[in-house]
Design an enzyme around this catalytic site. Structure first.
Site, PDB file in Angstrom:
ATOM      1  N   CYS A  79       0.874  -1.173   0.000  1.00 16.12           N
ATOM      2  CA  CYS A  79       0.000   0.000   0.000  1.00 16.12           C
ATOM      3  C   CYS A  79       0.909   1.220   0.000  1.00 16.12           C
ATOM      4  O   CYS A  79       1.706   1.405   0.938  1.00 16.12           O
ATOM      5  CB  CYS A  79      -0.865  -0.024   1.263  1.00 16.12           C
ATOM      6  N   CYS A 190      -0.525   3.794  -6.525  1.00 15.90           N
ATOM      7  CA  CYS A 190      -1.484   3.187  -5.597  1.00 15.90           C
ATOM      8  C   CYS A 190      -1.685   1.760  -6.082  1.00 15.90           C
ATOM      9  O   CYS A 190      -1.877   1.533  -7.284  1.00 15.90           O
ATOM     10  CB  CYS A 190      -2.803   3.962  -5.622  1.00 15.90           C
TER      11      CYS A 190
HETATM   12  N1  DGL Z   1      -3.920   0.658  -2.144  1.00 13.84           N
HETATM   13  C1  DGL Z   1      -3.540   1.785  -1.430  1.00 13.84           C
HETATM   14  C2  DGL Z   1      -2.317   2.479  -1.943  1.00 13.84           C
HETATM   15  O1  DGL Z   1      -1.485   1.846  -2.544  1.00 13.84           O
HETATM   16  C3  DGL Z   1      -4.485   2.668  -0.694  1.00 13.84           C
HETATM   17  C4  DGL Z   1      -5.808   2.960  -1.206  1.00 13.84           C
HETATM   18  C5  DGL Z   1      -6.665   3.650  -0.155  1.00 13.84           C
HETATM   19  O2  DGL Z   1      -7.071   2.947   0.761  1.00 13.84           O
HETATM   20  O3  DGL Z   1      -6.872   4.850  -0.276  1.00 13.84           O
HETATM   21  O4  DGL Z   1      -2.146   3.646  -1.752  1.00 13.84           O
END
Ligand code: DGL
Length: 293
Positions: A79, A190
Site C-alpha cells: 500500500c 497506488c
Molecule cells: N492501495 C492503497 C495504496 O497503494 C491505498 C488505497 C486507499 O485505501 O486509499 O495507496
C-alpha cells in the site's frame, strides 16, 4: 504455520487497506509460487488515502502485530499510502523484521520518459508524505511531473468496477490534464490502480507507458528472503490465507475477478474475518473452508 520456527516455512505477510495489495500478491505468487502468504485487507478502514498519517500508522502497527502473530517472517506493505505514512516507523518499531514498502516509481519513470514528462496517480496521503517529496528531489530533476489523485477510484475497484463508465470517468478526469501536458509515462502510485490498466491504456493510447511497480516489489521480496537464506525451496503449492476486517463474502467474490488466471489461483485459499478491538486486530472464526479461486 505460526508455531513453526524454521523461517523458510513461515509465511510472507502482506497488507493493504483493501484489495489493492492483490496486485502485489499476484506478482509475488508469479515469482515465488512456493511461498505461503498471509494477506490482511483492512477493508473496515478503506480508503486510507484521505486519512491522517497518524491514524494510518496506528492501523499499520496493529496489522503488523497481527501478521507477526501469524508467523510472518517478512512483511510487504502493499500500500503506497501506508508506506508513506508508516514505513519509517514500522522499521524503527520492529527492527528485526524485514519490510518491503511501496513508493511511486519515479526512478524507473525518469529513465523511461523520452518527453521528460511524467504523470503520477496516487492518493492524497501518498503525495503529502516525505517519501514522495524525497523521490521528487532525487529523480525529478529535469523532468516535469504532473500529479493527480483519483477520488472515488479505490472505492470503485473495491466494488469490482474495473471497466465501468463511472471508473472510466474518474480516470479520464485525472489523466486528461497530464495527457494534455504531454506525458509519455504514467506511474501508478497506488496498488489498486493496476487493476484498471486496460482502461488507463484505452484512455492514454499505445504511445504512453504505464508503470506498475508490483514486479519490482516481488523481486525485492525475493532478494531480502535470499539474503537471509529464508526462501522456501519445497516446490509445493503453499497456502494463501486472507483476512479482512470488512466483509468476507465480498472479498470471496472479488478475489477470482481480480486475481484472474495468476499463479495465486493454483494455491489453496482460505478467507477469514478480523475485527478491530481498540488498536488490536483479532481473528473471528473462519467462515469458509479452503477454496480454490
Ligand atoms: N492501495 C492503497 C495504496 O497503494 C491505498 C488505497 C486507499 O485505501 O486509499 O495507496
Amino acid at each position: 504455520m505460526k508455531n513453526n520456527t524454521d523461517p523458510t516455512q513461515q509465511p510472507i505477510g502482506i497488507f493493504d487497506s483493501g484489495v489493492g495489495g492483490l496486485s502485489v500478491l499476484r506478482a509475488i505468487c508469479d515469482l515465488l509460487p512456493d511461498e505461503a502468504v498471509v494477506y490482511v485487507a483492512d477493508q473496515a478502514h478503506i480508503p486510507y488515502g484521505p486519512r491522517q498519517q497518524s491514524q494510518i500508522r496506528d492501523f499499520s502497527f496493529g496489522i503488523t502485530d497481527f501478521l507477526l502473530a501469524q508467523g510472518a517472517r517478512l512483511i510487504v506493505v502493499a500500500c503506497n499510502t501506508a508506506s508513506a505514512a508508516a514505513l519509517h516507523d514500522l522499521r524503527a518499531r520492529y527492527p528485526n523484521v524485514p519490510f518491503v514498502g511501496m513508493e511511486p516509481a519515479l526512478k524507473p519513470a525518469a529513465s523511461v520518459t523520452k518527453a521528460g514528462r511524467v504523470g503520477v496517480l496516487a492518493t492524497p496521503t501518498t503525495f503529502s508524505g516525505d517519501l514522495y517529496h524525497t523521490l521528487v528531489d532525487r529523480f525529478g530533476k529535469g523532468i516535469t511531473i504532473f500529479q493527480n489523485t483519483c477520488p472515488g477510484l479505490v472505492e470503485a475497484i473495491e466494488h469490482g468496477e474495473v471497466g465501468s463508465p463511472g471508473t472510466r470517468a474518474i480516470l479520464t478526469e485525472a489523466m486528461v490534464p497530464m495527457l494534455d501536458g504531454g506525458v509519455d509515462t504514467i506511474v501508478l502510485g497506488c496498488t489498486h490502480y493496476p487493476f484498471v490498466i486496460p482502461l488507463i491504456q484505452e484512455i492514454t493510447g499505445p504511445e504512453v507507458v504505464t508503470i506498475d511497480p508490483a514486479p519490482a516489489i516481488a523481486r525485492q521480496t525475493q532478494r531480502l528472503l535470499e539474503e537471509r537464506g529464508w526462501l522456501n525451496c519445497d516446490k509445493q503449492k503453499n497456502e494463501l490465507q486472507f483476512f479482512t476486517s470488512g466483509d468476507e463474502k465480498t472479498l470471496e467474490v472479488l478475489l477470482p475477478r481480480l486475481l484472474g488466471k495468476s499463479s495465486c489461483c493454483q494455491n489453496a485459499i482460505k478467507i477469514s474475518g478480523l475485527i478491530w478491538q481498540g488498536h488490536q486486530l483479532v481473528a473471528t472464526c473462519a467462515r469458509q473452508g479452503t477454496n480454490q479461486v
